[in-house]
Design a protein around this motif. Structure first.
Motif, PDB file in Angstrom:
ATOM      1  N   MET A   1       0.840  -1.156   0.000  1.00  0.00           N
ATOM      2  CA  MET A   1       0.000   0.000   0.000  1.00  0.00           C
ATOM      3  C   MET A   1       0.892   1.228   0.000  1.00  0.00           C
ATOM      4  SD  MET A   1      -2.969   0.766   2.628  1.00  0.00           S
ATOM      5  CE  MET A   1      -3.229   2.345   3.268  1.00  0.00           C
ATOM      6  N   LEU A   2       0.712   2.078  -0.948  1.00  0.00           N
ATOM      7  CA  LEU A   2       1.502   3.294  -1.057  1.00  0.00           C
ATOM      8  C   LEU A   2       0.714   4.466  -0.481  1.00  0.00           C
ATOM      9  CD1 LEU A   2       2.909   2.976  -4.667  1.00  0.00           C
ATOM     10  CD2 LEU A   2       4.158   2.721  -2.531  1.00  0.00           C
ATOM     11  N   ILE A   3       1.424   5.290   0.273  1.00  0.00           N
ATOM     12  CA  ILE A   3       0.800   6.488   0.816  1.00  0.00           C
ATOM     13  C   ILE A   3       1.324   7.661   0.007  1.00  0.00           C
ATOM     14  CG2 ILE A   3       0.577   7.972   2.835  1.00  0.00           C
ATOM     15  CD1 ILE A   3       1.003   5.488   4.538  1.00  0.00           C
ATOM     16  N   GLN A   4       0.417   8.366  -0.601  1.00  0.00           N
ATOM     17  CA  GLN A   4       0.820   9.502  -1.413  1.00  0.00           C
ATOM     18  C   GLN A   4       0.697  10.778  -0.597  1.00  0.00           C
ATOM     19  OE1 GLN A   4      -1.598   9.490  -4.899  1.00  0.00           O
ATOM     20  NE2 GLN A   4      -0.575   7.719  -5.785  1.00  0.00           N
ATOM     21  N   PRO A   5       1.671  11.646  -0.727  1.00  0.00           N
ATOM     22  CA  PRO A   5       1.576  12.911  -0.003  1.00  0.00           C
ATOM     23  C   PRO A   5       0.413  13.727  -0.560  1.00  0.00           C
ATOM     24  CG  PRO A   5       3.452  12.944  -1.494  1.00  0.00           C
ATOM     25  CD  PRO A   5       2.879  11.555  -1.533  1.00  0.00           C
ATOM     26  N   SER A   6      -0.267  14.426   0.350  1.00  0.00           N
ATOM     27  CA  SER A   6      -1.394  15.240  -0.107  1.00  0.00           C
ATOM     28  C   SER A   6      -0.843  16.469  -0.825  1.00  0.00           C
ATOM     29  CB  SER A   6      -2.269  15.660   1.068  1.00  0.00           C
ATOM     30  OG  SER A   6      -1.542  16.498   1.926  1.00  0.00           O
ATOM     31  N   THR A   7      -1.526  16.830  -1.840  1.00  0.00           N
ATOM     32  CA  THR A   7      -1.093  18.005  -2.593  1.00  0.00           C
ATOM     33  C   THR A   7      -2.165  19.072  -2.484  1.00  0.00           C
ATOM     34  OG1 THR A   7      -2.074  17.084  -4.588  1.00  0.00           O
ATOM     35  CG2 THR A   7       0.265  16.668  -4.241  1.00  0.00           C
ATOM     36  N   LEU A   8      -1.713  20.260  -2.193  1.00  0.00           N
ATOM     37  CA  LEU A   8      -2.613  21.406  -2.113  1.00  0.00           C
ATOM     38  C   LEU A   8      -2.518  22.183  -3.418  1.00  0.00           C
ATOM     39  CD1 LEU A   8      -1.986  22.971   1.413  1.00  0.00           C
ATOM     40  CD2 LEU A   8      -4.045  21.860   0.605  1.00  0.00           C
ATOM     41  N   SER A   9      -3.663  22.558  -3.896  1.00  0.00           N
ATOM     42  CA  SER A   9      -3.632  23.424  -5.074  1.00  0.00           C
ATOM     43  C   SER A   9      -3.213  24.818  -4.617  1.00  0.00           C
ATOM     44  CB  SER A   9      -5.014  23.475  -5.729  1.00  0.00           C
ATOM     45  OG  SER A   9      -5.914  24.171  -4.895  1.00  0.00           O
ATOM     46  N   ARG A  10      -2.806  25.623  -5.511  1.00  0.00           N
ATOM     47  CA  ARG A  10      -2.397  26.976  -5.174  1.00  0.00           C
ATOM     48  C   ARG A  10      -3.583  27.735  -4.568  1.00  0.00           C
ATOM     49  NH1 ARG A  10       1.046  30.470  -9.315  1.00  0.00           N
ATOM     50  NH2 ARG A  10      -0.883  31.110 -10.236  1.00  0.00           N
ATOM     51  N   ARG A  11      -4.753  27.482  -5.094  1.00  0.00           N
ATOM     52  CA  ARG A  11      -5.957  28.140  -4.570  1.00  0.00           C
ATOM     53  C   ARG A  11      -6.201  27.739  -3.110  1.00  0.00           C
ATOM     54  NH1 ARG A  11     -10.964  28.061  -8.261  1.00  0.00           N
ATOM     55  NH2 ARG A  11      -9.739  29.718  -9.165  1.00  0.00           N
ATOM     56  N   ASP A  12      -6.072  26.433  -2.781  1.00  0.00           N
ATOM     57  CA  ASP A  12      -6.250  25.980  -1.402  1.00  0.00           C
ATOM     58  C   ASP A  12      -5.198  26.583  -0.471  1.00  0.00           C
ATOM     59  OD1 ASP A  12      -8.471  24.463  -2.042  1.00  0.00           O
ATOM     60  OD2 ASP A  12      -7.310  22.614  -2.349  1.00  0.00           O
ATOM     61  N   ALA A  13      -3.983  26.683  -0.960  1.00  0.00           N
ATOM     62  CA  ALA A  13      -2.914  27.281  -0.163  1.00  0.00           C
ATOM     63  C   ALA A  13      -3.199  28.753   0.106  1.00  0.00           C
ATOM     64  CB  ALA A  13      -1.569  27.118  -0.864  1.00  0.00           C
ATOM     65  N   MET A  14      -3.713  29.465  -0.865  1.00  0.00           N
ATOM     66  CA  MET A  14      -4.045  30.885  -0.691  1.00  0.00           C
ATOM     67  C   MET A  14      -5.199  31.051   0.298  1.00  0.00           C
ATOM     68  SD  MET A  14      -1.861  32.572  -2.348  1.00  0.00           S
ATOM     69  CE  MET A  14      -2.493  34.212  -2.592  1.00  0.00           C
ATOM     70  N   LYS A  15      -6.195  30.142   0.234  1.00  0.00           N
ATOM     71  CA  LYS A  15      -7.304  30.199   1.183  1.00  0.00           C
ATOM     72  C   LYS A  15      -6.801  29.978   2.611  1.00  0.00           C
ATOM     73  CE  LYS A  15     -11.071  28.547  -1.757  1.00  0.00           C
ATOM     74  NZ  LYS A  15     -11.981  27.415  -1.996  1.00  0.00           N
ATOM     75  N   ALA A  16      -5.937  28.981   2.778  1.00  0.00           N
ATOM     76  CA  ALA A  16      -5.386  28.687   4.102  1.00  0.00           C
ATOM     77  C   ALA A  16      -4.585  29.867   4.630  1.00  0.00           C
ATOM     78  CB  ALA A  16      -4.522  27.432   4.048  1.00  0.00           C
ATOM     79  N   ALA A  17      -3.808  30.488   3.766  1.00  0.00           N
ATOM     80  CA  ALA A  17      -3.022  31.654   4.175  1.00  0.00           C
ATOM     81  C   ALA A  17      -3.929  32.816   4.556  1.00  0.00           C
ATOM     82  CB  ALA A  17      -2.076  32.065   3.052  1.00  0.00           C
ATOM     83  N   ALA A  18      -5.027  33.014   3.838  1.00  0.00           N
ATOM     84  CA  ALA A  18      -5.966  34.090   4.150  1.00  0.00           C
ATOM     85  C   ALA A  18      -6.623  33.855   5.510  1.00  0.00           C
ATOM     86  CB  ALA A  18      -7.025  34.201   3.056  1.00  0.00           C
ATOM     87  N   TRP A  19      -7.008  32.610   5.782  1.00  0.00           N
ATOM     88  CA  TRP A  19      -7.601  32.293   7.085  1.00  0.00           C
ATOM     89  C   TRP A  19      -6.595  32.506   8.211  1.00  0.00           C
ATOM     90  CZ3 TRP A  19     -12.428  32.175   8.296  1.00  0.00           C
ATOM     91  CH2 TRP A  19     -13.376  31.833   7.363  1.00  0.00           C
ATOM     92  N   ALA A  20      -5.357  32.092   7.993  1.00  0.00           N
ATOM     93  CA  ALA A  20      -4.319  32.275   9.009  1.00  0.00           C
ATOM     94  C   ALA A  20      -4.074  33.755   9.273  1.00  0.00           C
ATOM     95  CB  ALA A  20      -3.026  31.586   8.581  1.00  0.00           C
ATOM     96  N   LEU A  21      -4.047  34.551   8.232  1.00  0.00           N
ATOM     97  CA  LEU A  21      -3.848  35.995   8.368  1.00  0.00           C
ATOM     98  C   LEU A  21      -5.021  36.629   9.109  1.00  0.00           C
ATOM     99  CD1 LEU A  21      -2.021  38.360   7.685  1.00  0.00           C
ATOM    100  CD2 LEU A  21      -3.253  38.625   5.546  1.00  0.00           C
TER     101      LEU A  21
END
Length: 154
Positions: A1-21
């Motif tokens: 069983m392979l575990i793949q790292p989760s990938t964030l889209s640029r849009r998701d990363a920007m949303k997360a950064a906006a919430w953190a800010l």
């Protein structure tokens, strides 16, 4: 069983950064209790009952080097008999996010009305202790603690 790292889209990363800010901008403005908030809590518990000073020995440091671990010792003068004992003790802090810090309940079986704990203090503030006796009378004590390093996010 392979575990793949989760990938964030640029849009998701920007949303997360906006919430953190947004969270970082709002956090310093969170309300702390003040003298009015403590008075309201006490009034909620005891109404307009008169409070006498005395009977309470509130042992706290005058200066707390670190607000994360401030020792507090409370001792109430009482014979602790079935006819006359300390029923409850409440400790309030005027500069913490919530005014109520700790509450204790005693019975005559306790033998002595005293308790010790450590609390967090965000800033220099007054500590108020209210003791309710078995006959319904209230006693209060107040102490000021100067905090050099805040413990509640300070």
């Amino acid at each position: 069983m392979l575990i793949q790292p989760s990938t964030l889209s640029r849009r998701d990363a920007m949303k997360a950064a906006a919430w953190a800010l947004a969270a970082a901008a709002i956090a310093p403005k969170l309300a702390f209790a003040d003298e009015k908030a403590v008075a309201a809590e006490i009034k909620k518990l005891y109404g307009d009952k008169p409070m006498a000073s005395g009977k309470i020995k509130l042992d706290v440091p005058e200066i707390a080097e670190n607000g994360l671990v401030v020792p507090i010792n409370v001792e109430i003068e009482s014979p602790m008999t079935e006819a006359d004992y300390v029923k409850t003790v409440h400790v309030f802090a005027e500069g913490n996010p919530l005014p109520g810090v700790v509450s204790y309940q005693f019975t005559p079986a306790c033998g002595k009305a005293s308790a010790a704990t450590r609390m967090r203090l965000a800033q220099t503030q007054d500590i108020i202790c209210v003791a309710e006796m078995s006959n319904g009378t209230l006693h209060t004590a107040k102490a000021n603690i100067k905090v050099t390093i805040g413990g509640c996010g300070g």
